[in-house]
Every structure is written in structure tokens, then in C-alpha cells.
Design a protein around this motif. Structure first.
Motif, PDB file in Angstrom:
ATOM      1  N   PRO A 245      -1.584  63.981  56.228  1.00 24.18           N
ATOM      2  CA  PRO A 245      -1.639  63.851  54.768  1.00 24.18           C
ATOM      3  C   PRO A 245      -0.727  64.840  54.042  1.00 24.18           C
ATOM      4  O   PRO A 245      -0.351  64.608  52.887  1.00 24.18           O
ATOM      5  N   GLU A 246      -0.339  65.920  54.731  1.00 28.73           N
ATOM      6  CA  GLU A 246       0.521  66.927  54.086  1.00 28.73           C
ATOM      7  C   GLU A 246       1.913  66.369  53.788  1.00 28.73           C
ATOM      8  O   GLU A 246       2.670  66.952  52.995  1.00 28.73           O
ATOM      9  N   LEU A 247       2.242  65.206  54.379  1.00 25.63           N
ATOM     10  CA  LEU A 247       3.547  64.591  54.120  1.00 25.63           C
ATOM     11  C   LEU A 247       3.570  63.830  52.801  1.00 25.63           C
ATOM     12  O   LEU A 247       4.597  63.293  52.410  1.00 25.63           O
ATOM     13  N   GLY A 248       2.428  63.779  52.121  1.00 27.37           N
ATOM     14  CA  GLY A 248       2.393  63.186  50.791  1.00 27.37           C
ATOM     15  C   GLY A 248       1.928  61.748  50.790  1.00 27.37           C
ATOM     16  O   GLY A 248       1.608  61.165  51.821  1.00 27.37           O
ATOM     17  N   GLU A 249       1.855  61.181  49.573  1.00 29.17           N
ATOM     18  CA  GLU A 249       1.494  59.781  49.371  1.00 29.17           C
ATOM     19  C   GLU A 249       0.098  59.462  49.904  1.00 29.17           C
ATOM     20  O   GLU A 249      -0.132  58.405  50.478  1.00 29.17           O
ATOM     21  N   VAL A 250      -0.824  60.393  49.716  1.00 29.74           N
ATOM     22  CA  VAL A 250      -2.214  60.118  50.079  1.00 29.74           C
ATOM     23  C   VAL A 250      -2.852  59.329  48.939  1.00 29.74           C
ATOM     24  O   VAL A 250      -2.724  59.687  47.771  1.00 29.74           O
ATOM     25  N   VAL A 251      -3.527  58.247  49.293  1.00 30.21           N
ATOM     26  CA  VAL A 251      -4.102  57.348  48.307  1.00 30.21           C
ATOM     27  C   VAL A 251      -5.528  57.772  47.975  1.00 30.21           C
ATOM     28  O   VAL A 251      -6.341  58.013  48.874  1.00 30.21           O
ATOM     29  N   GLU A 252      -5.814  57.874  46.696  1.00 24.48           N
ATOM     30  CA  GLU A 252      -7.193  58.124  46.260  1.00 24.48           C
ATOM     31  C   GLU A 252      -7.973  56.817  46.356  1.00 24.48           C
ATOM     32  O   GLU A 252      -7.584  55.808  45.772  1.00 24.48           O
ATOM     33  N   VAL A 253      -9.069  56.831  47.116  1.00 22.66           N
ATOM     34  CA  VAL A 253      -9.840  55.609  47.319  1.00 22.66           C
ATOM     35  C   VAL A 253     -11.231  55.763  46.721  1.00 22.66           C
ATOM     36  O   VAL A 253     -11.719  56.870  46.521  1.00 22.66           O
ATOM     37  N   SER A 254     -11.850  54.611  46.453  1.00 24.51           N
ATOM     38  CA  SER A 254     -13.182  54.615  45.861  1.00 24.51           C
ATOM     39  C   SER A 254     -14.252  54.722  46.938  1.00 24.51           C
ATOM     40  O   SER A 254     -14.067  54.216  48.049  1.00 24.51           O
ATOM     41  N   GLY A 255     -15.350  55.396  46.605  1.00 27.57           N
ATOM     42  CA  GLY A 255     -16.468  55.494  47.541  1.00 27.57           C
ATOM     43  C   GLY A 255     -16.258  56.537  48.616  1.00 27.57           C
ATOM     44  O   GLY A 255     -15.194  57.143  48.737  1.00 27.57           O
ATOM     45  N   ASP A 256     -17.297  56.730  49.419  1.00 28.84           N
ATOM     46  CA  ASP A 256     -17.280  57.750  50.464  1.00 28.84           C
ATOM     47  C   ASP A 256     -17.061  57.173  51.862  1.00 28.84           C
ATOM     48  O   ASP A 256     -16.832  57.913  52.810  1.00 28.84           O
ATOM     49  N   GLU A 257     -17.160  55.851  51.993  1.00 28.09           N
ATOM     50  CA  GLU A 257     -16.977  55.247  53.311  1.00 28.09           C
ATOM     51  C   GLU A 257     -15.511  55.342  53.731  1.00 28.09           C
ATOM     52  O   GLU A 257     -14.608  55.248  52.896  1.00 28.09           O
ATOM     53  N   PRO A 258     -15.265  55.497  55.031  1.00 30.78           N
ATOM     54  CA  PRO A 258     -13.865  55.529  55.490  1.00 30.78           C
ATOM     55  C   PRO A 258     -13.197  54.167  55.308  1.00 30.78           C
ATOM     56  O   PRO A 258     -13.837  53.127  55.463  1.00 30.78           O
ATOM     57  N   ILE A 259     -11.905  54.194  54.965  1.00 28.73           N
ATOM     58  CA  ILE A 259     -11.128  52.959  54.937  1.00 28.73           C
ATOM     59  C   ILE A 259     -10.951  52.517  56.384  1.00 28.73           C
ATOM     60  O   ILE A 259     -10.429  53.278  57.212  1.00 28.73           O
ATOM     61  N   PRO A 260     -11.387  51.301  56.737  1.00 35.12           N
ATOM     62  CA  PRO A 260     -11.503  50.915  58.152  1.00 35.12           C
ATOM     63  C   PRO A 260     -10.173  50.534  58.804  1.00 35.12           C
ATOM     64  O   PRO A 260      -9.919  49.378  59.126  1.00 35.12           O
ATOM     65  N   GLY A 261      -9.341  51.543  59.012  1.00 32.77           N
ATOM     66  CA  GLY A 261      -8.087  51.279  59.690  1.00 32.77           C
ATOM     67  C   GLY A 261      -7.650  52.501  60.491  1.00 32.77           C
ATOM     68  O   GLY A 261      -7.802  53.636  60.048  1.00 32.77           O
ATOM     69  N   TYR A 262      -7.116  52.254  61.686  1.00 31.33           N
ATOM     70  CA  TYR A 262      -6.608  53.321  62.531  1.00 31.33           C
ATOM     71  C   TYR A 262      -5.073  53.295  62.543  1.00 31.33           C
ATOM     72  O   TYR A 262      -4.460  52.238  62.320  1.00 31.33           O
ATOM     73  N   ALA A 263      -4.490  54.444  62.811  1.00 29.28           N
ATOM     74  CA  ALA A 263      -3.043  54.534  62.885  1.00 29.28           C
ATOM     75  C   ALA A 263      -2.649  55.591  63.904  1.00 29.28           C
ATOM     76  O   ALA A 263      -3.417  56.511  64.185  1.00 29.28           O
ATOM     77  N   GLY A 264      -1.455  55.438  64.445  1.00 25.86           N
ATOM     78  CA  GLY A 264      -0.957  56.416  65.393  1.00 25.86           C
ATOM     79  C   GLY A 264       0.553  56.299  65.549  1.00 25.86           C
ATOM     80  O   GLY A 264       1.151  55.268  65.245  1.00 25.86           O
ATOM     81  N   VAL A 265       1.139  57.387  66.011  1.00 20.72           N
ATOM     82  CA  VAL A 265       2.561  57.440  66.325  1.00 20.72           C
ATOM     83  C   VAL A 265       2.671  58.087  67.710  1.00 20.72           C
ATOM     84  O   VAL A 265       2.039  59.114  67.961  1.00 20.72           O
TER      85      VAL A 265
END
Length: 269
Positions: A245-265
Motif C-alpha cells: 500500500p505504500e506505493l499509493g493508490e489505496v482505495v477507501e472502501v465501505s464497511g469493515d469486511e475484507p474486499i474478497p480478492g487475492y493478489a500476488g507478484v
């Protein structure tokens, strides 16, 4: 982008398409009533559909920036979707003006807007391939006209593989593409999951199936297997919002539940 005449494009507006639904979630105009109808039904199931699209888009921005800052100068993006600025090539070429990017999608409406994907810097290059992800040989052949497969390439499969079931050969597709990449290349992947709400996930999958489409919401363990044999960049396979997230463009989302998506590099050794 040889051999394509945008005037001859035939777009099927009788059933929804993931690229156009994604466009609707992002607030775009390049979608049809059939896409909006299904997108709204998905929102009724999970009101955070727009957040999911925005979070995935932001991950693409951060991952592309990280790769460019770490020396990658070639990108192959399969499942591009309808152009939404800034596009991957714009992110990459801000850091590396000489970056070369090949985009690929199977929706004719993306081809209709491909000019936006081809505005490269003078030092770099961009190209668009109209092809189905399930035909990797054709993609690799076309991409080889722009990219040098003897040098590292970042392969992006963003919000794509959950539209391919195991019976469609999702794992084999990844293996075939990664096999062609030179050592030092990277796989960039994001994938929606049903881990946090299996019941709603099953309903969403059934909604897709009823319209003749596939939605395969894999678990963390299943998503992780796509990276077998590769060296994961920290923090590994994480929630999309938690990937650097330190690279920027973090999206503010509604609610406390996690956004259900995984990512990796992950890097190919």
C-alpha cells in the motif's frame, strides 16, 4: 494491431461480458443494458462490487509501478478490459519511458477502444492483440513481434482466472505462459475469492452459470498454486489492498469486511 478494422467489429449485446461489467462498476460508459442489469444483480448480492473493481485497478497500478522501478521493461497484459486511464502502459512508461507493452482481450468492444492503448511514448511501444486467453500459443506468437521473450517480461493476469474453470485449463494456461518467459520475469495475478462468504460466492457463481459464463472463486490455497515454482515477492499472496500500500493508490472502501480478492507478484528464477 494489423488486420483489424474497428468498423467491422461485431459486439454481442445479448449477454453480459465481464469486461463491460467491469467498465460499468468503474463508472464507464462502454457497456450495454445487459451488462448493467447483471452488474446491478451482483451489487444486490454484494454492495461492494464497485469497490472490488477499484481495488483491483489500484493493485494493477501499484504492481506495475513496482515492476518498472525494479527494472522490468516489457509487459504482457492478458484480459486487459476496456481502457480506463491511467492504463498499464501509462503507469509503466512514467517510470520507464522505453517500456514495451502488449495488451490482449477477447471482447470486441476493447478492440474498438484500442487506440487508447496504443498511445506509447516515442521511446517505448504498445500493441493490442484481439485473442482469447484460452489460446496462449496465438497470444505468444503475436506478442513475440513486440516483446523479446529472451528478456524478462511481466505477465499480468488481472481479474482473469476466476472466469476460467479448472476444466477450462486455468492452471495449464498459466503454466504454458510462464514456461515461455525468461528467467527474471514476473507473474502478476489477482483473483476474486469466496473465502469470506461462501454462500454469496455460490450464488454469484450460479448467476454467471445461468448466463452461460464461468465464475470460479478460488480459495487462498488454490490461488497460491498458480505461483508454484516461482519466488513470491513479499507479502506473498495477500488481500489485494494489502499488497504494498505504500506505493499509493489505496482505495477507501465501505464497511469493515475484507474486499474478497487475492493478489500476488512472483519472479521466475
Amino acid at each position: 494491431m494489423t488486420g483489424h478494422d474497428p468498423r467491422a467489429i461485431e459486439i454481442d449485446t445479448t449477454k453480459p461480458h465481464p469486461a463491460r461489467m467491469y467498465d460499468w462498476f468503474l463508472g464507464g460508459k462502454d457497456n450495454y443494458p445487459v451488462d448493467e442489469e447483471m452488474a446491478r444483480q451482483l451489487l444486490a448480492l454484494d454492495a461492494r462490487g464497485r469497490d472490488m473493481a477499484r481495488v483491483n485497478r489500484a493493485f494493477m497500478h501499484r504492481a506495475t509501478r513496482w515492476l518498472a522501478e525494479n527494472g522490468i521493461r516489457q509487459f504482457l497484459d492478458i484480459g486487459t478490459g476496456i481502457p480506463t486511464e491511467p492504463n498499464l502502459h501509462q503507469i509503466a512508461q512514467r517510470t520507464a519511458p522505453d517500456a514495451r507493452i502488449v495488451y490482449c482481450d477477447n471482447d470486441p468492444i476493447v478492440l474498438a477502444h484500442a487506440a487508447a492503448l496504443l498511445r506509447s511514448t516515442p521511446q517505448g511501444a504498445t500493441e493490442y492483440i484481439q485473442a482469447d486467453a484460452r489460446k496462449p500459443e496465438a497470444i505468444l506468437e503475436e506478442a513475440g513481434r513486440v516483446l523479446d521473450f529472451d528478456k524478462p517480461i511481466a505477465l499480468s493476469l488481472l481479474a482473469l482466472l476466476h472466469f476460467l474453470g479448472d476444466e477450462d485449463g486455468a492452471a495449464e494456461l498459466v503454466d504454458r505462459l510462464v514456461e515461455r518467459l525468461a528467467p527474471g520475469s514476473y507473474l502478476v495475478l489477482s483473483h476474486t475469492t469466496g473465502d469470506f462468504d461462501p454462500e454469496r460466492a455460490a450464488q454469484a457463481s450460479e448467476m454467471y452459470r445461468a448466463r452461460g459464463m464461468t465464475l470460479c472463486l478460488r480459495s487462498h490455497a488454490e490461488v497460491s498454486t498458480f505461483f508454484d515454482g516461482l519466488e513470491l515477492v513479499e507479502p506473498g499472496v495477500s488481500l489485494s489492498v494489502d499488497w504494498h500500500p505504500e506505493l499509493g493508490e489505496v482505495v477507501e472502501v465501505s464497511g469493515d469486511e475484507p474486499i474478497p480478492g487475492y493478489a500476488g507478484v512472483a519472479r521466475k528464477p
